[in-house]
Design a protein around this motif. Structure first.
Motif, PDB file in Angstrom:
ATOM      1  N   PRO A   1       2.485 -13.471  -4.159  1.00 52.90           N
ATOM      2  CA  PRO A   1       2.330 -14.077  -5.488  1.00 52.90           C
ATOM      3  C   PRO A   1       1.219 -15.124  -5.502  1.00 52.90           C
ATOM      4  N   LEU A   2       0.410 -15.077  -6.550  1.00 52.93           N
ATOM      5  CA  LEU A   2      -0.642 -16.070  -6.765  1.00 52.93           C
ATOM      6  C   LEU A   2      -0.065 -17.243  -7.546  1.00 52.93           C
ATOM      7  N   ASP A   3       0.646 -16.919  -8.628  1.00 52.72           N
ATOM      8  CA  ASP A   3       1.292 -17.919  -9.469  1.00 52.72           C
ATOM      9  C   ASP A   3       2.320 -17.226 -10.349  1.00 52.72           C
ATOM     10  N   TYR A   4       2.914 -18.005 -11.244  1.00 55.58           N
ATOM     11  CA  TYR A   4       4.007 -17.493 -12.077  1.00 55.58           C
ATOM     12  C   TYR A   4       3.792 -17.924 -13.519  1.00 55.58           C
ATOM     13  N   TYR A   5       4.175 -17.069 -14.428  1.00 55.37           N
ATOM     14  CA  TYR A   5       4.204 -17.409 -15.851  1.00 55.37           C
ATOM     15  C   TYR A   5       5.650 -17.292 -16.304  1.00 55.37           C
ATOM     16  N   LEU A   6       6.101 -18.261 -17.076  1.00 56.32           N
ATOM     17  CA  LEU A   6       7.452 -18.244 -17.630  1.00 56.32           C
ATOM     18  C   LEU A   6       7.331 -18.103 -19.146  1.00 56.32           C
ATOM     19  N   PHE A   7       7.556 -16.891 -19.633  1.00 61.65           N
ATOM     20  CA  PHE A   7       7.416 -16.616 -21.058  1.00 61.65           C
ATOM     21  C   PHE A   7       8.782 -16.567 -21.728  1.00 61.65           C
ATOM     22  N   PRO A   8       9.067 -17.516 -22.641  1.00 62.69           N
ATOM     23  CA  PRO A   8      10.320 -17.426 -23.400  1.00 62.69           C
ATOM     24  C   PRO A   8      10.237 -16.281 -24.404  1.00 62.69           C
ATOM     25  N   ARG A   9      11.363 -15.641 -24.640  1.00 65.73           N
ATOM     26  CA  ARG A   9      11.398 -14.485 -25.551  1.00 65.73           C
ATOM     27  C   ARG A   9      10.833 -14.839 -26.922  1.00 65.73           C
ATOM     28  N   ILE A  10      11.089 -16.028 -27.387  1.00 63.83           N
ATOM     29  CA  ILE A  10      10.650 -16.427 -28.721  1.00 63.83           C
ATOM     30  C   ILE A  10       9.122 -16.428 -28.858  1.00 63.83           C
ATOM     31  N   ASP A  11       8.415 -16.581 -27.742  1.00 63.62           N
ATOM     32  CA  ASP A  11       6.953 -16.625 -27.781  1.00 63.62           C
ATOM     33  C   ASP A  11       6.297 -15.316 -27.372  1.00 63.62           C
ATOM     34  N   MET A  12       7.064 -14.272 -27.187  1.00 61.26           N
ATOM     35  CA  MET A  12       6.489 -12.982 -26.797  1.00 61.26           C
ATOM     36  C   MET A  12       6.303 -12.128 -28.041  1.00 61.26           C
ATOM     37  N   PHE A  13       5.049 -11.875 -28.372  1.00 64.28           N
ATOM     38  CA  PHE A  13       4.730 -11.160 -29.607  1.00 64.28           C
ATOM     39  C   PHE A  13       4.354  -9.702 -29.383  1.00 64.28           C
ATOM     40  N   SER A  14       4.180  -9.306 -28.123  1.00 67.85           N
ATOM     41  CA  SER A  14       3.705  -7.964 -27.846  1.00 67.85           C
ATOM     42  C   SER A  14       4.367  -7.418 -26.583  1.00 67.85           C
ATOM     43  N   GLU A  15       4.409  -6.086 -26.470  1.00 69.59           N
ATOM     44  CA  GLU A  15       4.945  -5.450 -25.268  1.00 69.59           C
ATOM     45  C   GLU A  15       3.919  -5.464 -24.150  1.00 69.59           C
ATOM     46  N   LYS A  16       2.654  -5.670 -24.498  1.00 69.09           N
ATOM     47  CA  LYS A  16       1.578  -5.651 -23.510  1.00 69.09           C
ATOM     48  C   LYS A  16       0.814  -6.968 -23.578  1.00 69.09           C
ATOM     49  N   LEU A  17       0.295  -7.366 -22.420  1.00 68.88           N
ATOM     50  CA  LEU A  17      -0.483  -8.596 -22.335  1.00 68.88           C
ATOM     51  C   LEU A  17      -1.469  -8.446 -21.200  1.00 68.88           C
ATOM     52  N   ARG A  18      -2.663  -8.960 -21.406  1.00 70.51           N
ATOM     53  CA  ARG A  18      -3.684  -8.918 -20.363  1.00 70.51           C
ATOM     54  C   ARG A  18      -4.045 -10.349 -19.990  1.00 70.51           C
ATOM     55  N   LEU A  19      -3.971 -10.645 -18.701  1.00 70.12           N
ATOM     56  CA  LEU A  19      -4.311 -11.978 -18.211  1.00 70.12           C
ATOM     57  C   LEU A  19      -5.598 -11.921 -17.404  1.00 70.12           C
ATOM     58  N   ALA A  20      -6.381 -12.979 -17.520  1.00 70.18           N
ATOM     59  CA  ALA A  20      -7.594 -13.144 -16.718  1.00 70.18           C
ATOM     60  C   ALA A  20      -7.321 -14.226 -15.677  1.00 70.18           C
ATOM     61  N   GLU A  21      -8.335 -14.560 -14.902  1.00 68.21           N
ATOM     62  CA  GLU A  21      -8.156 -15.627 -13.914  1.00 68.21           C
ATOM     63  C   GLU A  21      -7.848 -16.948 -14.615  1.00 68.21           C
ATOM     64  N   ASP A  22      -8.585 -17.228 -15.674  1.00 68.23           N
ATOM     65  CA  ASP A  22      -8.336 -18.402 -16.509  1.00 68.23           C
ATOM     66  C   ASP A  22      -8.133 -17.911 -17.926  1.00 68.23           C
ATOM     67  N   ASN A  23      -7.081 -18.417 -18.566  1.00 66.01           N
ATOM     68  CA  ASN A  23      -6.731 -17.966 -19.908  1.00 66.01           C
ATOM     69  C   ASN A  23      -6.734 -19.159 -20.855  1.00 66.01           C
ATOM     70  N   ALA A  24      -6.648 -18.881 -22.108  1.00 60.72           N
ATOM     71  CA  ALA A  24      -6.577 -19.948 -23.106  1.00 60.72           C
ATOM     72  C   ALA A  24      -5.299 -20.758 -22.880  1.00 60.72           C
ATOM     73  N   LEU A  25      -5.284 -21.966 -23.377  1.00 60.21           N
ATOM     74  CA  LEU A  25      -4.127 -22.848 -23.217  1.00 60.21           C
ATOM     75  C   LEU A  25      -2.853 -22.195 -23.749  1.00 60.21           C
ATOM     76  N   GLY A  26      -2.993 -21.374 -24.780  1.00 63.77           N
ATOM     77  CA  GLY A  26      -1.833 -20.686 -25.347  1.00 63.77           C
ATOM     78  C   GLY A  26      -1.107 -19.818 -24.333  1.00 63.77           C
ATOM     79  N   LEU A  27      -1.800 -19.370 -23.290  1.00 59.86           N
ATOM     80  CA  LEU A  27      -1.171 -18.593 -22.214  1.00 59.86           C
ATOM     81  C   LEU A  27      -0.956 -19.441 -20.964  1.00 59.86           C
ATOM     82  N   ASP A  28      -1.977 -20.201 -20.581  1.00 57.56           N
ATOM     83  CA  ASP A  28      -1.872 -20.967 -19.338  1.00 57.56           C
ATOM     84  C   ASP A  28      -0.894 -22.133 -19.432  1.00 57.56           C
ATOM     85  N   ALA A  29      -0.425 -22.451 -20.622  1.00 59.88           N
ATOM     86  CA  ALA A  29       0.627 -23.465 -20.753  1.00 59.88           C
ATOM     87  C   ALA A  29       1.924 -22.977 -20.111  1.00 59.88           C
ATOM     88  N   TYR A  30       2.044 -21.669 -19.940  1.00 52.85           N
ATOM     89  CA  TYR A  30       3.240 -21.074 -19.342  1.00 52.85           C
ATOM     90  C   TYR A  30       3.077 -20.826 -17.832  1.00 52.85           C
TER      91      TYR A  30
END
Length: 194
Positions: free
Chosen positions: A144-173
Motif C-alpha cells: 500500500p502507498l496510502d489510503y483513502y477513506l470515502f464516506p458513502r454520502i460523498d460517493m457520487f459515482s461507481e468509478k473514480l480515477r486517481l492521480a498521484e496528486d488530486n484536487a483537495l476534494g479528493l485528497d482531503a480523504y
C-alpha cells in the motif's frame, strides 16, 4: 490440446479467446485456461506471444489474493484499539461496533504512457458500506502507498480515477495509514461521552 492450438496459431498467425472459440473441433478457450492455468500460459507453451501486454492479469490475481490480508489487517487494527469488529462473509464488509460498515477496495497502480501514475477505482455500490477504504498500491503493486477513506454520502459515482496528486476534494480523504480510522471507531465509555 497444445498441438491443435499450435496448428491453429500457424493457420491464423495470432490467437485469442475468440479465435479459439470460433474454431470447430478445438477445445474452448476456457478449457485451455482451465487445463494450463491461463490462456497466456498455453500461448507460451506453443511459442505465441500476444502483442498486448498482459502483465496486468497477474497483477490483478496478486491483488485479489492481497484483499483478504488487508481485510484481516483492518480487523486487527480495529480490535487492537478496542472496537468490536467482524467480517460479514457474504458481503466482505466489516461491521464495526454494530454501528457502521466498511468496505475495502484495492486499487492497482498503472503507469500512463507519460510516466505518470494512475489508479482506476470501481466501487460496488450495491453493498453500500458507510465508509469505503481505498488502498492505493505503490508503483510496483506490491505494498500500500496510502489510503483513502470515502464516506458513502460523498460517493457520487461507481468509478473514480486517481492521480498521484488530486484536487483537495479528493485528497482531503487521503491518509498515510489507517490510525485515524481506528481512533474514531474506538468506543467511548458513556461516562466519558457525557
Amino acid at each position: 490440446m497444445l498441438r491443435s492450438l499450435h496448428k491453429l496459431y500457424q493457420q491464423k498467425g495470432l490467437l485469442s479467446g475468440i479465435v479459439i472459440d470460433e474454431c470447430d473441433g478445438l477445445p474452448s478457450s476456457s478449457a485451455y485456461s482451465s487445463r494450463f492455468g491461463s490462456l497466456l500460459r498455453a500461448y507460451r507453451l506453443i511459442g505465441f506471444t500476444p502483442d498486448r501486454d498482459y502483465r496486468y492479469v497477474q497483477v490483478n490475481r496478486d491483488l485479489r489474493k492481497l484483499h483478504p490480508e488487508i481485510l484481516r489487517q483492518v480487523l486487527d487494527g480495529l480490535k487492537a484499539t478496542g472496537s468490536d469488529a467482524w467480517q460479514d462473509l457474504q458481503t466482505d464488509r466489516v461491521i464495526v461496533n454494530n454501528e457502521f460498515s466498511l468496505g475495502v477496495v484495492v486499487a492497482r497502480c498503472v503507469e500512463a504512457p507519460t510516466g505518470l501514475l494512475r489508479w482506476q477505482l470501481r466501487f460496488d455500490t450495491s453493498l453500500a458500506p458507510d465508509i469505503t477504504i481505498v488502498v492505493r498500491m505503490d508503483s510496483a503493486n506490491r505494498a500500500p502507498l496510502d489510503y483513502y477513506l470515502f464516506p458513502r454520502i460523498d460517493m457520487f459515482s461507481e468509478k473514480l480515477r486517481l492521480a498521484e496528486d488530486n484536487a483537495l476534494g479528493l485528497d482531503a480523504y487521503r491518509f498515510d495509514d489507517l490510525d485515524l480510522l481506528y481512533e474514531i471507531a474506538k468506543p467511548v465509555p458513556l461516562a466519558e461521552a457525557i
